[in-house]
Structure formats: C-alpha cells, structure tokens
Design a protein around this motif. Structure first.
Motif, short mmCIF file in Angstrom:
data_model
loop_
_atom_site.label_atom_id
_atom_site.label_comp_id
_atom_site.label_asym_id
_atom_site.label_seq_id
_atom_site.Cartn_x
_atom_site.Cartn_y
_atom_site.Cartn_z
N LYS A 238 0.86 -1.18 0.00
CA LYS A 238 0.00 0.00 0.00
C LYS A 238 0.90 1.23 0.00
O LYS A 238 1.79 1.34 0.84
N ILE A 239 0.63 2.13 -0.92
CA ILE A 239 1.43 3.35 -1.01
C ILE A 239 0.54 4.55 -0.65
O ILE A 239 -0.51 4.75 -1.25
N VAL B 124 -1.91 -1.17 -3.79
CA VAL B 124 -3.03 -0.33 -3.38
C VAL B 124 -2.53 1.10 -3.27
O VAL B 124 -1.50 1.36 -2.65
N PHE B 125 -3.25 2.03 -3.90
CA PHE B 125 -2.89 3.43 -3.77
C PHE B 125 -4.16 4.28 -3.78
O PHE B 125 -5.23 3.82 -4.13
N GLU B 126 -4.01 5.54 -3.38
CA GLU B 126 -5.14 6.46 -3.28
C GLU B 126 -5.07 7.51 -4.38
O GLU B 126 -3.99 7.90 -4.82
N SER B 127 -6.26 7.98 -4.79
CA SER B 127 -6.30 9.09 -5.74
C SER B 127 -7.65 9.79 -5.67
O SER B 127 -8.68 9.15 -5.44
N ARG B 128 -7.61 11.08 -5.86
CA ARG B 128 -8.85 11.81 -6.07
C ARG B 128 -9.41 11.46 -7.44
O ARG B 128 -8.66 11.06 -8.36
N PRO B 129 -10.72 11.60 -7.64
CA PRO B 129 -11.35 11.17 -8.90
C PRO B 129 -10.80 11.85 -10.14
O PRO B 129 -10.70 11.22 -11.20
#
Length: 294
Positions: A49-50, A83-88
């Motif tokens: 996860k980053i 796994v990483f996060e991003s705004r739409p």
C-alpha cells in the motif's frame, strides 16, 4: 509505505491536516524514498500500500516516470497487489490499465459520504458523487478494484445523523465498490475541524457508532481501523471500554464476522443511546455526558 510528496493539490478539506506534512519532492527524491522503503522487501510481502497524503495518480505529485518505475519494480519483486489512493479527477481508464498490466491494482477513493451537500459544505472535498461514480467505473473498466473511503461523523452532523449518513453512503457506494473502509473522524492539527473542536463545537464519534455502522453493512466487505481510538482527539467511548471496542472493530476488519461485537458491553452504552435519542432535539448543541468524560 509512505512517500513524502508535495501532498494533495486540493488542500481545502476541513478535516485534513496532511497538507502541512508535505514537502517539495523531485522525481529523484521520490525514487530514493521508494528504494529505501523497499530495501527489506521479502517474498512474503504480497501486498504493498502506497500513501502519499494525496493522489498517487496526480502527475504533479508523483511524476509519471516515478509511478512507472514503482509499478515495474514492485511487479518484478513478486508483489501480487498494489493499493494506492487518488482523487477522482486524476483517475483514467488508461492509467489503471497501465498499472493492471503489471500488477493487480486497487484504487482507493475518498468519497467520505454519498451526500453532495455534506461532502461540499461539511467536508469541502471539491467533487460530486457523480465524479466518484465515473472514476470508479474507470477503475473497474481498466481491470482494477475500488476501495471506497467513508467518513463517520463529518462536521455539523449529530451522532445519529452521522450513523444514518454512513449507512446510506455505504448502500449508495456498494454498486461501485469492492470494499468499503470506514474512517472514524479524528482531530488533525491545523484544520478548521480542530478549531471547532477547541471551542467545543465538535466531538469525535463514539466507538459504539462505528460498531452500529459495521453491523449494518453486509452487502460487501467493510473494514475499519479506529485511528487514535480512546484519545481526546480520536473516536472513543467512556475510557473503560475503548480498548475492547477498538480491538473488536479491528478484528471485524479481518474476519467480517459481526459476532465479534456480541459480547461487548459497558455502562456507557446507555449514555450513547441517550445521545442518539436526544442530540437532534438540542438544535445542534452538543450533549455532555459524564460517562464519556466530556
């Protein structure tokens, strides 16, 4: 793995203190951080996860060359899932496909609530449910999976309203999600929410409220890790049962078994139930409960 980037470009969310933790980071800086973080990567590490305190897909935060290097390096090391996060606004089918072609990919999106009114005015996220839905479709059409973050008790919601909002949001997000992560609001420094909390206009959610939401969602996996549970700035009950309830919440994340909550009991449960009953009748004023130490 946490990469210290310049942070989120939006920087306007009322609840988020991460922008103050960012720092200007060149492509070389990020590559050095990544190499240091993966120095001890072993064959037993299957999922990475980053976190960047922003959006992994934002090219101004994580340059395209760095992102490609990270994905290639993790795939070559035998890691099975990223796994990483991003705004739409940064999510496209093409970017997801490029990642999925190398490694199984899960994209986490901070929806927080399915209510555009709450998200816009209470949290100030700067996008709509339609934006989230479009981004989730891009992830899935690109072969990735979607983790949706929901927030329990945004500012200006009573305890009962917060529970109802989380349950409604889980129901609305379910068709677009593979897993839901319920984040319990905690007070981060330097935020508008902290200023509200300091003058007594906000209190973090009860842990009992999180249990209520987790028990009420069964259509897909829902996980929660109550950060800062039992502290003044975090979700809590009375202090006597905080550790036991937080432990059960974390166990539920692993087992998805609501039975872990069956034996939980404390005298403060009655106080929490009374708060749910009366708080909305107080016209926005917070109820004080000696049993919770407020």
């Amino acid at each position: 793995m946490i990469l210290r980037t310049r942070g989120c470009r939006w920087r306007r969310c009322a609840i988020c203190g991460y922008p103050s933790e960012g720092a200007l980071a060149s492509a070389e800086d990020l590559t050095v951080q990544f190499r240091a973080a993966t120095r001890d990567l072993s064959s037993e590490d299957r999922v990475v996860k980053i976190y960047t305190s922003g959006s992994f897909l934002d090219p101004e935060e994580v340059p395209e060359s760095v992102r490609a290097h990270i994905i290639d390096a993790l795939a070559a090391s035998g890691v099975e899932k990223l796994v990483f996060e991003s705004r739409p606004e940064y999510i496209t089918r093409e970017l997801v496909e490029a990642s999925v072609a190398k490694i199984r990919t899960e994209v986490a999106i901070g929806l927080e609530t399915s209510s555009d009114l709450v998200r816009d005015h209470s949290i100030r996220k700067g996008f709509t449910f339609a934006d989230y839905r479009e981004a989730a479709e891009a992830v899935r059409s690109g072969g990735g999976s979607v983790k949706t973050y929901l927030l329990l008790k945004p500012p200006f919601l009573s305890e009962a309203s917060a529970i109802a909002d989380a349950l409604r949001s889980a129901r609305d997000a379910a068709p677009h999600s593979d897993v839901i992560s319920l984040n319990l609001t905690n007070i981060q420094r330097g935020t508008p929410l902290e200023r509200m909390w300091l003058v007594g206009d906000y209190q973090p959610p009860w842990l009992w409220s999180a249990v209520e939401v987790l028990k009420g969602v069964s259509s897909l996996p829902i996980i929660s890790d109550p950060v800062a549970a039992g502290t003044r700035r975090g979700p809590r009950n009375c202090g006597r049962c905080d550790d036991a309830v937080a432990k059960a919440i974390r166990e539920h994340a692993l087992t998805q078994d609501p039975g872990v909550f069956e034996d939980l009991s404390c005298s403060c449960l009655a106080a929490w139930e009374k708060v749910l009953e009366l708080e909305d009748l107080a016209f926005g004023s917070l109820l004080r409960s000696d049993s919770r130490g407020l």
